[in-house]
Design a protein around this motif. Structure first.
Motif, PDB file in Angstrom:
ATOM      1  N   ARG B  55      11.511 -10.447  15.508  1.00  0.00           N
ATOM      2  CA  ARG B  55      10.968  -9.202  14.968  1.00  0.00           C
ATOM      3  C   ARG B  55      11.272  -8.037  15.902  1.00  0.00           C
ATOM      4  O   ARG B  55      11.516  -8.209  17.091  1.00  0.00           O
ATOM      5  CB  ARG B  55       9.453  -9.347  14.818  1.00  0.00           C
ATOM      6  CG  ARG B  55       9.066 -10.276  13.692  1.00  0.00           C
ATOM      7  CD  ARG B  55       7.999  -9.661  12.820  1.00  0.00           C
ATOM      8  NE  ARG B  55       6.791  -9.397  13.595  1.00  0.00           N
ATOM      9  CZ  ARG B  55       5.580  -9.776  13.188  1.00  0.00           C
ATOM     10  NH1 ARG B  55       5.432 -10.438  12.064  1.00  0.00           N
ATOM     11  NH2 ARG B  55       4.526  -9.494  13.911  1.00  0.00           N
ATOM     12  N   VAL B  56      11.243  -6.838  15.349  1.00  0.00           N
ATOM     13  CA  VAL B  56      11.462  -5.633  16.154  1.00  0.00           C
ATOM     14  C   VAL B  56      10.356  -5.545  17.216  1.00  0.00           C
ATOM     15  O   VAL B  56       9.176  -5.553  16.859  1.00  0.00           O
ATOM     16  CB  VAL B  56      11.430  -4.385  15.245  1.00  0.00           C
ATOM     17  CG1 VAL B  56      11.485  -3.115  16.079  1.00  0.00           C
ATOM     18  CG2 VAL B  56      12.574  -4.433  14.239  1.00  0.00           C
ATOM     19  N   PRO B  57      10.720  -5.465  18.491  1.00  0.00           N
ATOM     20  CA  PRO B  57       9.687  -5.480  19.539  1.00  0.00           C
ATOM     21  C   PRO B  57       9.088  -4.105  19.832  1.00  0.00           C
ATOM     22  O   PRO B  57       8.575  -3.873  20.923  1.00  0.00           O
ATOM     23  CB  PRO B  57      10.444  -6.019  20.760  1.00  0.00           C
ATOM     24  CG  PRO B  57      11.844  -5.559  20.554  1.00  0.00           C
ATOM     25  CD  PRO B  57      12.070  -5.483  19.073  1.00  0.00           C
ATOM     26  N   PHE B  58       9.186  -3.186  18.895  1.00  0.00           N
ATOM     27  CA  PHE B  58       8.628  -1.850  19.083  1.00  0.00           C
ATOM     28  C   PHE B  58       7.553  -1.594  18.024  1.00  0.00           C
ATOM     29  O   PHE B  58       7.762  -1.890  16.852  1.00  0.00           O
ATOM     30  CB  PHE B  58       9.697  -0.758  18.900  1.00  0.00           C
ATOM     31  CG  PHE B  58      10.996  -0.995  19.625  1.00  0.00           C
ATOM     32  CD1 PHE B  58      11.010  -1.348  20.966  1.00  0.00           C
ATOM     33  CD2 PHE B  58      12.215  -0.853  18.963  1.00  0.00           C
ATOM     34  CE1 PHE B  58      12.213  -1.557  21.637  1.00  0.00           C
ATOM     35  CE2 PHE B  58      13.421  -1.051  19.624  1.00  0.00           C
ATOM     36  CZ  PHE B  58      13.421  -1.409  20.969  1.00  0.00           C
ATOM     37  N   ALA B  59       6.425  -0.987  18.443  1.00  0.00           N
ATOM     38  CA  ALA B  59       5.469  -0.484  17.459  1.00  0.00           C
ATOM     39  C   ALA B  59       5.998   0.840  16.922  1.00  0.00           C
ATOM     40  O   ALA B  59       6.713   1.554  17.623  1.00  0.00           O
ATOM     41  CB  ALA B  59       4.118  -0.272  18.128  1.00  0.00           C
ATOM     42  N   LEU B  60       5.690   1.160  15.666  1.00  0.00           N
ATOM     43  CA  LEU B  60       6.113   2.442  15.099  1.00  0.00           C
ATOM     44  C   LEU B  60       4.995   3.463  15.278  1.00  0.00           C
ATOM     45  O   LEU B  60       3.811   3.137  15.143  1.00  0.00           O
ATOM     46  CB  LEU B  60       6.446   2.304  13.613  1.00  0.00           C
ATOM     47  CG  LEU B  60       7.503   1.272  13.216  1.00  0.00           C
ATOM     48  CD1 LEU B  60       7.887   1.451  11.741  1.00  0.00           C
ATOM     49  CD2 LEU B  60       8.747   1.396  14.082  1.00  0.00           C
ATOM     50  N   VAL B  61       5.384   4.703  15.608  1.00  0.00           N
ATOM     51  CA  VAL B  61       4.411   5.779  15.750  1.00  0.00           C
ATOM     52  C   VAL B  61       4.812   6.920  14.827  1.00  0.00           C
ATOM     53  O   VAL B  61       5.949   7.403  14.879  1.00  0.00           O
ATOM     54  CB  VAL B  61       4.351   6.288  17.215  1.00  0.00           C
ATOM     55  CG1 VAL B  61       3.569   7.594  17.287  1.00  0.00           C
ATOM     56  CG2 VAL B  61       3.711   5.241  18.109  1.00  0.00           C
ATOM     57  N   HIS B  62       3.901   7.299  13.959  1.00  0.00           N
ATOM     58  CA  HIS B  62       4.160   8.438  13.074  1.00  0.00           C
ATOM     59  C   HIS B  62       3.228   9.576  13.470  1.00  0.00           C
ATOM     60  O   HIS B  62       2.011   9.403  13.487  1.00  0.00           O
ATOM     61  CB  HIS B  62       3.919   8.044  11.616  1.00  0.00           C
ATOM     62  CG  HIS B  62       4.177   9.173  10.656  1.00  0.00           C
ATOM     63  ND1 HIS B  62       3.478   9.326   9.480  1.00  0.00           N
ATOM     64  CD2 HIS B  62       5.055  10.208  10.702  1.00  0.00           C
ATOM     65  CE1 HIS B  62       3.918  10.400   8.844  1.00  0.00           C
ATOM     66  NE2 HIS B  62       4.876  10.956   9.565  1.00  0.00           N
TER      67      HIS B  62
END
Lengths: 634, 301
Positions: B55-62
């Protein structure tokens, strides 16, 4: 469509920004709103013309001071190619920015103002380009409109700069007379310079061979990150630094030295049959090994040097001076180790190329150092491999990047390095009115097709030492392995091309000079060239060596004692010399200067040819100059 | 992507994947800034490719200005669910309510400048040490000087005159506690590269990018879409036209362009023929000559 990254260095006065503005404008890469902004700004500043430099000088301080400070990246594309320009300032106080821009460039555009001719600054740009290993240099002689489009002026500048570039070892050098302001020879041909028969600047940029600096032979895969979603999958992610790899090939992991095989080469779009230099992939192995970031995956028969004492050229990029002994972090491929400068060998005055003894480096200083690292690096010389030959130093307190380094080799070999690049090889003779034209198909492309590195194996030894016998057997073996080979033998070249030469010391020197040049041509054509010549004089052999890139010239000394040679005497030469029928017989009436430190030394007494050839093949494999049976269908 | 297809796109993809993996390796708590625009959608796509099958190892920030096109939020939530990533929303409205920032006065209040405070607060809250952004160097002249790894001091500030030199592919992400980085993996892409790649890879895009009928008002050469956040000035009126958006951001400052391009192929043809930059429709960039540099220095995207 492919990508060409090139750097430009210069100040506003050279017309650099005008040239870039012209390239962007004529390829329709400037948009109306950008032009409007520039027109507005020019107007507000009370300038009577549209200052195209305002397009490239993006920072407020740059516009205020009318200078370029930092590296700016510009983009444009034509139907043939996408271009990335690293636009760098030209003044000496921004040397570090020039070095930064040059580090990823494949071509350097050096601007010379036709009125001023070759200035110190133009030489500095050439020096930095050659230092950073930029394969192509394009000298744009600008402002030709201000010297009445004078052919004489242009040729005068070319001759002066070519003379300088020769000292640097830059060989892919192109000169183009332009007027950036008026657009002559930038995108469209100049009507004012009918005497110029070459291509326009953009045409050259569109057609110059890209990828020439890429090492397609030596497989190096620095492990960047381990992808491990679950117990069943373990992929070693990274970008292939050089060479290529296929599933099924045997690999060796550094530093552990353990061997295994590639199970698969994976991308998000599935497994692929081949990964080449520049590809981001994940490699899985047939056996589970403990591999982590900073390790390097290579081929067992083609290893990088594993070294912790490094001889390097350093460019100091920090305001705080460097003093030997201070500790830094050294970042090389995906590896980070502690390091210190153990010796400051010399500083180079980048304007005069003179060496100076100093006790520290200040901002923008360039020089040669020895570095000691806490753990070994897996390295190649920068001249052979930009990816595994470069490093940076980071200050552990400020975290700033304080130096850029280019590896020359290990310190153990440093004293043996016979040729200093900044001194340049002995001057090669050049016919009048001839300008160097670069090779049409690059060596790396030829090597990629041949699937083996090109090289020159120079056999030297007394008459009757066994050179030819061994060389012939060796060539046959290499040829049968699929290599493209060529054997140059004394008796052959003295029929025909060197048939006008005798055996005086002068003629012997000329004989070897021509052979060296011929070998160099076959080398450029991608062959493994085997030369077998008595070549008694050290200086002559060194001259032949200087024509071939570092690491690709292998001197093989067939070290048979003169008594044994005399006993064998296959051509009866010693007998005839003994009767006084031959003058200048090497080993009898003419001296033989044995190599002091040949790459390979061969003993022949009591050994058969097969055994000797096997030994040479083993030594070549260690040096990575051997067709690799497992690689790329070779 | 097929091997012989657009070598320059393959090269850019490989470079971006390299940078993303370098971020994952060098930082402890990386986040990916997601605006809902095409560049951040591209970033998510590349991140998935960089770490597959993991999985993508980054959290998304909006960073949510509160002035959104509804299509953007729908698309965002679908994508987040599909990727299986964690989404953190930093709300500019919350920053206003907490008195951290003050709403601009006037008929066309932009929350663009206010976002910076919300962004820095959100990064601090998440203890993020790096924020991946979809900034490209071809967008704007201050961005042309950005590094792949761009250092921010303890106050989130960028010091453009004192940047670390970035040589070869050696990225220096060393930092002191409290400092963070911005990472820009698609620095070398142009608008054209982005669209060509999206077409080649079949990346799904929000409907706002494709031509549709919408009520707009033309103000200072910019077409603003009708929404609850934009009010008419004296003498203005809504006018329905066929438009599309070249960039998607805050609804108060993102201008539409008149266009009939309703497929990726048509968009690519339009971008190729366009003589105005995509940011030409952004009224926030028109405020001063160095507007972007000034905003970036204090911590803007």
């Amino acid at each position: 469509m492919d990508i060409l990254r090139f750097s430009t260095a210069g100040s506003v006065d050279d017309g650099k920004s005008t040239l870039i503005g012209r390239l962007l404008y004529d390829t329709k890469s400037i948009f109306e709103d950008q032009l409007e902004q520039v027109e507005d700004a020019s107007h507000r500043r009370g300038e009577g013309y549209v200052n195209l430099a305002l397009l490239t000088d993006g920072l407020r301080a740059e516009r205020e001071q009318n200078i370029t400070i930092d590296v700016a990246y510009r983009y444009f594309a034509t139907p043939k190619r996408k271009f990335i320009i690293a636009d760098t300032p030209g003044h000496i106080q921004y040397t570090r920015n020039m070095v930064t821009g040059a580090s990823t460039a494949e071509l350097a555009v050096i601007l010379i103002d036709a009125r001023n001719g070759v200035l110190t600054q133009s030489k500095r740009h050439g020096f930095i380009s050659s230092l950073l290993g930029i394969p192509h240099v394009l000298v744009a002689v600008n402002k030709m409109d201000l010297v009445d489009w004078s052919r004489e002026r242009f040729e005068e500048i070319c001759a002066e700069y070519a003379g300088f570039a020769e000292k640097l070892g830059v060989d892919a050098l192109t000169f183009i007379p332009i007027s950036a302001l008026r657009g002559d020879n930038v995108v469209d041909r100049s009507a004012s310079m009918p005497w110029y028969e070459g291509t326009t600047l953009l045409h050259h940029l569109e057609h110059v061979n890209v990828g020439a600096h890429r090492n397609l032979v030596d497989f190096r895969f620095p492990v960047q990150y381990v992808i491990r979603p679950d117990q069943d999958y373990r992929g070693y992610a990274g970008r292939v630094a050089s060479g290529a790899i296929r599933p099924g090939e045997e690999i060796l992991v550094l530093p552990s030295g353990r061997r295994t095989k590639v199970r698969s080469v994976d991308t998000a779009d599935g497994s692929v049959p081949l990964a080449e230099a520049g590809d981001s992939v994940a490699i899985t192995t047939t056996e589970e090994l403990d591999i982590s970031r900073g390790d390097m995956i290579v081929r067992p028969m083609n290893l990088p040097e594993v070294e912790s004492e490094i001889d390097a050229t350093l460019c100091w990029t920090s305001d705080a001076p460097m003093r030997p002994g201070t500790q830094y972090w050294l970042r090389h491929t995906t590896r980070e180790v502690k390091a210190f400068v153990s010796r400051l060998v010399y500083r180079i005055d980048v304007d005069t190329l003179h060496r100076e003894t100093v006790d520290r480096f200040e901002l923008n200083d360039i020089g040669r150092v020895h570095i000691t690292t806490a753990q070994p690096l897996f390295l190649d010389r920068y001249a052979l491999n930009r990816e595994t030959g470069s490093f940076i130093l980071v200050d552990p307190h400020t975290n700033h990047t304080v130096a850029a380094g280019m590896i020359r080799g290990s310190v153990r070999h440093a004293e043996d390095l016979p040729r200093e690049r900044e001194e340049g090889p002995e001057r090669r003779p050049v016919s009048p009115d001839v300008v160097w034209e670069e090779w049409n198909v690059s060596l790396s492309e030829r090597e990629a097709r041949n699937a083996h590195p090109a090289g020159v194996l120079w056999f030297t030894g007394l008459p009757g030492s066994g050179k030819s016998t061994i060389a012939r057997a060796l060539e046959r073996r290499l040829f049968d392995m699929g290599a493209q080979t060529m054997l140059l033998d004394g008796d052959q070249v003295r029929h025909g091309i060197n048939g006008d030469l005798g055996f005086s010391p002068q003629d012997r020197t000329e004989n070897i000079r021509r052979v060296g040049e011929i070998a160099s041509l076959f080398f450029r054509q991608g062959s493994m060239v085997i030369c077998t010549f008595v070549s008694p004089f050290r200086a002559d052999r060194e001259r032949a060596r200087s024509l071939i890139p570092d690491g690709r010239f292998v001197e093989v000394f067939v070290d048979t004692p003169v008594e044994e040679c005399r006993r064998r005497d296959p051509k009866g030469l010693y007998a005839r010399a003994g009767r006084g029928e031959i003058s200048h017989m090497t080993g009898v009436s003419s001296p033989y200067e044995a190599p002091e430190d040949p790459e390979i030394r061969v003993q022949t007494v009591g050994r058969d040819v097969d055994e000797v050839v096997r030994g040479i093949l083993g030594a070549l494999a260690e040096r990575g100059v051997l067709p690799n049976g497992g690689s790329r269908g070779g | 992507m097929p091997k012989d297809f657009h070598p320059h796109l393959r090269h850019l993809e490989s470079e971006s994947i390299f940078v993303m993996r370098e971020v994952a390796a060098q930082f402890e708590r990386p986040v990916l800034l997601f605006s809902g625009g095409k560049d951040s959608i591209l970033m998510v796509h590349l991140a998935r490719k960089a770490f597959a099958p993991a999985r993508v190892p980054f959290a998304l920030v909006h960073i949510d200005t509160g002035h959104n096109f509804p299509e953007t939020l729908e698309f965002r939530d679908r994508l987040v669910a599909e990727v299986g990533a964690t989404l953190h929303v930093g709300s500019v409205q919350a920053s206003i309510d907490a008195g951290r920032v003050h709403e601009e006065a006037g008929p066309n209040p932009s929350r663009n400048g206010l976002q910076t405070v919300t962004l820095l607060d959100t990064l601090a809250e998440l203890k993020a040490d790096v924020a991946l952004g979809g900034g490209r160097r071809d967008e704007e002249k201050a961005r042309a000087k950005e590094r792949f790894f761009s250092h921010r001091d303890r106050f989130g500030q960028w010091d453009p005159k004192n940047q670390r030199p970035e040589l070869w592919n050696l990225f220096n992400g060393r930092r002191n506690p409290g400092e963070h980085f911005r990472a820009f993996p698609i620095s070398n892409w142009t608008e054209m590269d982005v669209w060509q790649y999206i077409a080649a890879e079949g990346v799904a895009m929000p409907s706002l990018y494709f031509a549709h009928r919408r009520e707009v008002v033309e103000r200072d050469g910019v077409l603003l879409a009708r929404s609850e956040f934009n009010t008419l000035l004296d003498g203005e009126q809504w006018d329905e036209r066929t438009i599309r958006f070249r960039t998607i951001g805050d609804a108060t400052c993102t201008g539409a362009t008149e266009s009939t391009a309703s497929s990726l192929e048509e968009i690519i043809a339009e971008v190729a023929a366009s003589r105005v930059t995509e940011r030409g429709g952004r009224s926030d960039d028109k405020r001063t000559e160095a507007a972007m540099e000034d905003r970036k220095k204090v911590g803007y995207f």
